[in-house]
Design a protein around this motif. Structure first.
Motif, PDB file in Angstrom:
ATOM      1  N   ALA A 140       0.899  -1.244  -0.341  1.00 24.46           N
ATOM      2  CA  ALA A 140       0.434   0.004  -0.297  1.00 24.46           C
ATOM      3  C   ALA A 140       0.500   1.301  -0.067  1.00 24.46           C
ATOM      4  O   ALA A 140       0.572   1.623  -0.582  1.00 24.46           O
ATOM      5  CB  ALA A 140      -1.405   0.194   1.265  1.00 24.46           C
ATOM      6  N   ILE A 141       1.488   1.273   0.316  1.00 25.28           N
ATOM      7  CA  ILE A 141       2.921   2.399   1.058  1.00 25.28           C
ATOM      8  C   ILE A 141       3.417   2.599  -0.183  1.00 25.28           C
ATOM      9  O   ILE A 141       3.894   3.618  -1.062  1.00 25.28           O
ATOM     10  CB  ILE A 141       3.819   2.236   2.218  1.00 25.28           C
ATOM     11  N   GLU A 142       4.291   1.719  -1.307  1.00 23.89           N
ATOM     12  CA  GLU A 142       4.134   1.789  -2.235  1.00 23.89           C
ATOM     13  C   GLU A 142       4.113   2.025  -3.632  1.00 23.89           C
ATOM     14  O   GLU A 142       4.062   3.170  -4.391  1.00 23.89           O
ATOM     15  CB  GLU A 142       5.413   0.344  -2.583  1.00 23.89           C
ATOM     16  N   ALA A 143       2.157   2.126  -3.362  1.00 22.84           N
ATOM     17  CA  ALA A 143       1.630   2.530  -4.100  1.00 22.84           C
ATOM     18  C   ALA A 143       1.020   4.049  -4.168  1.00 22.84           C
ATOM     19  O   ALA A 143       0.176   4.395  -4.507  1.00 22.84           O
ATOM     20  CB  ALA A 143       0.601   1.467  -4.258  1.00 22.84           C
ATOM     21  N   LYS A 144       1.541   4.279  -2.729  1.00 21.17           N
ATOM     22  CA  LYS A 144       1.127   5.734  -2.639  1.00 21.17           C
ATOM     23  C   LYS A 144       0.220   5.886  -1.625  1.00 21.17           C
ATOM     24  O   LYS A 144      -0.920   7.054  -2.638  1.00 21.17           O
ATOM     25  CB  LYS A 144       1.279   6.840  -3.481  1.00 21.17           C
ATOM     26  N   LEU A 145       0.027   4.801  -1.402  1.00 19.52           N
ATOM     27  CA  LEU A 145      -1.620   4.698  -0.558  1.00 19.52           C
ATOM     28  C   LEU A 145      -1.246   5.085   1.119  1.00 19.52           C
ATOM     29  O   LEU A 145      -0.523   4.525   1.418  1.00 19.52           O
ATOM     30  CB  LEU A 145      -2.670   3.925  -0.393  1.00 19.52           C
ATOM     31  N   ASN A 146      -2.059   5.746   1.366  1.00 23.27           N
ATOM     32  CA  ASN A 146      -1.661   6.503   2.729  1.00 23.27           C
ATOM     33  C   ASN A 146      -2.880   5.515   4.311  1.00 23.27           C
ATOM     34  O   ASN A 146      -4.239   5.597   4.166  1.00 23.27           O
ATOM     35  CB  ASN A 146      -2.385   7.742   3.200  1.00 23.27           C
ATOM     36  N   PRO A 147      -2.140   4.309   4.337  1.00 26.09           N
ATOM     37  CA  PRO A 147      -2.608   3.535   4.717  1.00 26.09           C
ATOM     38  C   PRO A 147      -3.798   3.882   6.672  1.00 26.09           C
ATOM     39  O   PRO A 147      -4.829   3.596   6.167  1.00 26.09           O
ATOM     40  CB  PRO A 147      -2.162   2.202   5.952  1.00 26.09           C
ATOM     41  N   THR A 148      -3.284   5.289   6.660  1.00 26.90           N
ATOM     42  CA  THR A 148      -4.505   5.544   8.087  1.00 26.90           C
ATOM     43  C   THR A 148      -5.303   6.921   7.596  1.00 26.90           C
ATOM     44  O   THR A 148      -6.140   6.802   8.398  1.00 26.90           O
ATOM     45  CB  THR A 148      -3.128   6.270   8.571  1.00 26.90           C
ATOM     46  N   LYS A 149      -4.985   6.888   6.283  1.00 32.91           N
ATOM     47  CA  LYS A 149      -5.689   7.996   6.045  1.00 32.91           C
ATOM     48  C   LYS A 149      -6.668   6.998   4.808  1.00 32.91           C
ATOM     49  O   LYS A 149      -8.104   7.508   4.544  1.00 32.91           O
ATOM     50  CB  LYS A 149      -5.430   8.893   5.132  1.00 32.91           C
ATOM     51  N   ASP A 150      -6.312   6.874   3.890  1.00 34.54           N
ATOM     52  CA  ASP A 150      -6.947   5.496   3.147  1.00 34.54           C
ATOM     53  C   ASP A 150      -7.471   4.745   3.206  1.00 34.54           C
ATOM     54  O   ASP A 150      -8.354   4.212   1.645  1.00 34.54           O
ATOM     55  CB  ASP A 150      -5.556   5.784   1.525  1.00 34.54           C
ATOM     56  N   ALA A 151      -7.164   4.022   4.279  1.00 33.01           N
ATOM     57  CA  ALA A 151      -8.126   2.575   4.185  1.00 33.01           C
ATOM     58  C   ALA A 151      -9.503   2.689   5.029  1.00 33.01           C
ATOM     59  O   ALA A 151      -9.938   4.198   5.725  1.00 33.01           O
ATOM     60  CB  ALA A 151      -6.977   1.712   5.132  1.00 33.01           C
ATOM     61  N   LEU A 152     -10.120   1.468   4.440  1.00 35.67           N
ATOM     62  CA  LEU A 152     -11.682   2.124   5.007  1.00 35.67           C
ATOM     63  C   LEU A 152     -11.649   1.276   6.183  1.00 35.67           C
ATOM     64  O   LEU A 152     -12.979   2.267   6.947  1.00 35.67           O
ATOM     65  CB  LEU A 152     -12.640   0.963   3.783  1.00 35.67           C
ATOM     66  N   PHE A 153     -10.830   0.416   6.163  1.00 33.71           N
ATOM     67  CA  PHE A 153     -10.978  -0.227   7.940  1.00 33.71           C
ATOM     68  C   PHE A 153      -9.757  -0.923   8.095  1.00 33.71           C
ATOM     69  O   PHE A 153      -8.839  -1.565   6.899  1.00 33.71           O
ATOM     70  CB  PHE A 153     -11.988  -0.513   8.054  1.00 33.71           C
ATOM     71  N   ILE A 154      -9.331  -1.135   8.976  1.00 39.06           N
ATOM     72  CA  ILE A 154      -7.939  -1.265   8.895  1.00 39.06           C
ATOM     73  C   ILE A 154      -7.978  -1.923  10.345  1.00 39.06           C
ATOM     74  O   ILE A 154      -8.458  -2.489  11.684  1.00 39.06           O
ATOM     75  CB  ILE A 154      -6.558   0.076   9.173  1.00 39.06           C
ATOM     76  N   GLU A 155      -6.468  -3.178  10.417  1.00 37.78           N
ATOM     77  CA  GLU A 155      -5.860  -4.087  11.684  1.00 37.78           C
ATOM     78  C   GLU A 155      -5.993  -2.721  12.841  1.00 37.78           C
ATOM     79  O   GLU A 155      -5.278  -1.620  12.698  1.00 37.78           O
ATOM     80  CB  GLU A 155      -5.189  -4.745  11.945  1.00 37.78           C
ATOM     81  N   GLY A 156      -6.542  -2.926  13.697  1.00 36.95           N
ATOM     82  CA  GLY A 156      -5.391  -2.492  15.151  1.00 36.95           C
ATOM     83  C   GLY A 156      -4.041  -2.686  15.303  1.00 36.95           C
ATOM     84  O   GLY A 156      -2.974  -3.689  14.739  1.00 36.95           O
ATOM     85  N   ALA A 157      -3.842  -2.060  16.087  1.00 29.72           N
ATOM     86  CA  ALA A 157      -1.792  -2.067  16.891  1.00 29.72           C
ATOM     87  C   ALA A 157      -1.611  -4.070  17.911  1.00 29.72           C
ATOM     88  O   ALA A 157      -0.428  -3.686  17.293  1.00 29.72           O
ATOM     89  CB  ALA A 157      -1.435  -0.829  17.604  1.00 29.72           C
ATOM     90  N   ASP A 158      -2.645  -3.861  17.983  1.00 35.66           N
ATOM     91  CA  ASP A 158      -2.794  -5.360  18.114  1.00 35.66           C
ATOM     92  C   ASP A 158      -2.308  -6.440  17.606  1.00 35.66           C
ATOM     93  O   ASP A 158      -2.656  -8.266  18.087  1.00 35.66           O
ATOM     94  CB  ASP A 158      -3.644  -5.771  19.594  1.00 35.66           C
ATOM     95  N   SER A 159      -2.305  -6.181  16.391  1.00 36.11           N
ATOM     96  CA  SER A 159      -2.522  -7.171  15.369  1.00 36.11           C
ATOM     97  C   SER A 159      -1.169  -8.415  15.421  1.00 36.11           C
ATOM     98  O   SER A 159       0.060  -7.846  15.976  1.00 36.11           O
ATOM     99  CB  SER A 159      -2.118  -7.129  13.971  1.00 36.11           C
ATOM    100  N   PRO A 160      -1.481  -9.542  15.651  1.00 37.92           N
ATOM    101  CA  PRO A 160      -0.824 -11.228  15.543  1.00 37.92           C
ATOM    102  C   PRO A 160       0.309 -10.886  14.791  1.00 37.92           C
ATOM    103  O   PRO A 160       1.062 -11.791  14.480  1.00 37.92           O
ATOM    104  CB  PRO A 160      -1.233 -11.921  16.176  1.00 37.92           C
ATOM    105  N   TYR A 161       0.219  -9.940  13.730  1.00 39.48           N
ATOM    106  CA  TYR A 161       1.191 -10.453  12.528  1.00 39.48           C
ATOM    107  C   TYR A 161       2.298  -9.632  12.532  1.00 39.48           C
ATOM    108  O   TYR A 161       2.498  -8.076  11.961  1.00 39.48           O
ATOM    109  CB  TYR A 161       0.451  -9.927  11.348  1.00 39.48           C
ATOM    110  N   THR A 162       3.242  -9.808  13.348  1.00 39.64           N
ATOM    111  CA  THR A 162       4.837  -8.842  13.880  1.00 39.64           C
ATOM    112  C   THR A 162       5.306  -9.762  12.584  1.00 39.64           C
ATOM    113  O   THR A 162       6.493 -10.769  12.510  1.00 39.64           O
ATOM    114  CB  THR A 162       4.637  -9.039  14.895  1.00 39.64           C
ATOM    115  N   ASN A 163       6.312  -8.550  11.944  1.00 42.96           N
ATOM    116  CA  ASN A 163       6.633  -8.544  10.636  1.00 42.96           C
ATOM    117  C   ASN A 163       8.570  -9.187  11.775  1.00 42.96           C
ATOM    118  O   ASN A 163       8.405  -8.327  13.076  1.00 42.96           O
ATOM    119  CB  ASN A 163       7.322  -7.498  10.009  1.00 42.96           C
ATOM    120  N   ILE A 164       9.257 -10.454  11.365  1.00 39.65           N
ATOM    121  CA  ILE A 164      10.421 -10.639  12.143  1.00 39.65           C
ATOM    122  C   ILE A 164      11.732 -10.715  11.139  1.00 39.65           C
ATOM    123  O   ILE A 164      11.343 -10.770   9.941  1.00 39.65           O
ATOM    124  CB  ILE A 164       9.492 -12.173  12.309  1.00 39.65           C
ATOM    125  N   ILE A 165      12.702 -11.186  11.845  1.00 43.67           N
ATOM    126  CA  ILE A 165      13.540 -11.098  11.014  1.00 43.67           C
ATOM    127  C   ILE A 165      14.373 -13.063  11.144  1.00 43.67           C
ATOM    128  O   ILE A 165      13.333 -13.220  12.153  1.00 43.67           O
ATOM    129  CB  ILE A 165      15.397 -10.817  12.028  1.00 43.67           C
TER     130      ILE A 165
END
Length: 262
Positions: free
Chosen positions: A197-222
């Motif tokens: 989304a960011i690469e496509a110049k979409l702003n997740p906090t403004k353009d998303a109709l709905f979005i996950e909360g910060a409590d999402s279990p999908y943490t990015n990892i090494i």
């Protein structure tokens, strides 16, 4: 004069020795935000004797394959459910490294045709990622927002075949994750990973109709091969990624689209 020459040669030898002592660490990453975060910490790692080399990939297959094949040392682009799914499908054995959690990219729903999810019509076409973990993640988010009901809400890899109730008779189009932003004009709603989304110049906090909360279990990892997971160079990498300066960098640059998980 002879002693002075020897001193100069000794200093030069020490400089060459110090340079040669740098450990090269090759890490695969998605361009945004992963590679940007890694490039931010390169000077810090250089000071600790680690030459961090970042190789960017635009898909979700090659970064794991390159690490599994020992072409690269580690990668930074995925969450644990995706890694689990990849390992199962490809019969590989990559692992999350110790202290490998870095950030969450809240997953969002986007549309170029409607401004409010209440306006989504019956029979609308919804695009979701075609890999099991992110496809399941998309369906869970749709369920959370009242658009459908899954047979098993605890299953992370549900597919459209696992939908129990679909009151709006939504039609699903499963696409490779990088293609989802391009599909916005062809579908009514698309569930898009935040990095794309960011690469496509979409702003997740403004353009998303709905979005996950910060409590999402999908943490990015090494992630790395099991035989490399405890390498000192990788440990230095995770320590650097968990610094207060990195937290500030993430918060300032991505403004809620990427959330530190440390």
């Amino acid at each position: 004069m002879f002693k002075k020459t020897l001193s100069v040669l000794a200093v030069a030898a020490l400089a060459v020795s110090a340079h040669a002592a740098d450990v090269v660490l090759k890490v695969a990453a998605s361009p945004v935000p992963h590679a940007e975060i890694l490039n931010f910490i390169k000077p810090k790692l250089k000071a600790e004797g680690v030459d961090l080399q970042v190789r960017e990939f635009s898909d979700y297959i090659q970064p794991n394959a390159a690490v599994e094949d020992k072409q690269l040392d580690a990668n930074f682009f995925q969450h644990q459910p995706y890694l689990d799914s990849y390992n199962k499908d490809r019969k590989s054995s990559l692992v999350q490294v110790p202290n490998g959690k870095v950030h969450v990219e809240p997953f969002g729903a986007y549309s170029s045709k409607i401004k409010n999810i209440k306006d989504l019509k019956d029979g609308a076409t919804v695009a979701i990622p075609n890999d099991p973990s992110n496809g399941g993640r998309a369906l869970l988010l749709l369920q959370k927002n009242g658009l459908l009901e899954l047979k098993d809400a605890s299953k992370l890899t549900s597919t459209p075949l696992d939908i129990a109730k679909n009151p709006k008779k939504l039609k699903f189009k499963e696409l490779e994750a990088p293609l989802l932003p391009r599909a916005l004009g062809d579908v009514d709603l698309a569930l898009i990973n935040t990095n794309y989304a960011i690469e496509a110049k979409l702003n997740p906090t403004k353009d998303a109709l709905f979005i996950e909360g910060a409590d999402s279990p999908y943490t990015n990892i090494i992630a790395a091969r099991a035989d490399r997971a405890n390498d000192e160079a990788i440990a230095k990498l995770t320590r650097a990624l968990h610094g207060d300066d990195v937290k500030k960098f993430i918060l300032d640059k991505y403004k809620g689209a990427v959330v530190p998980a440390f």
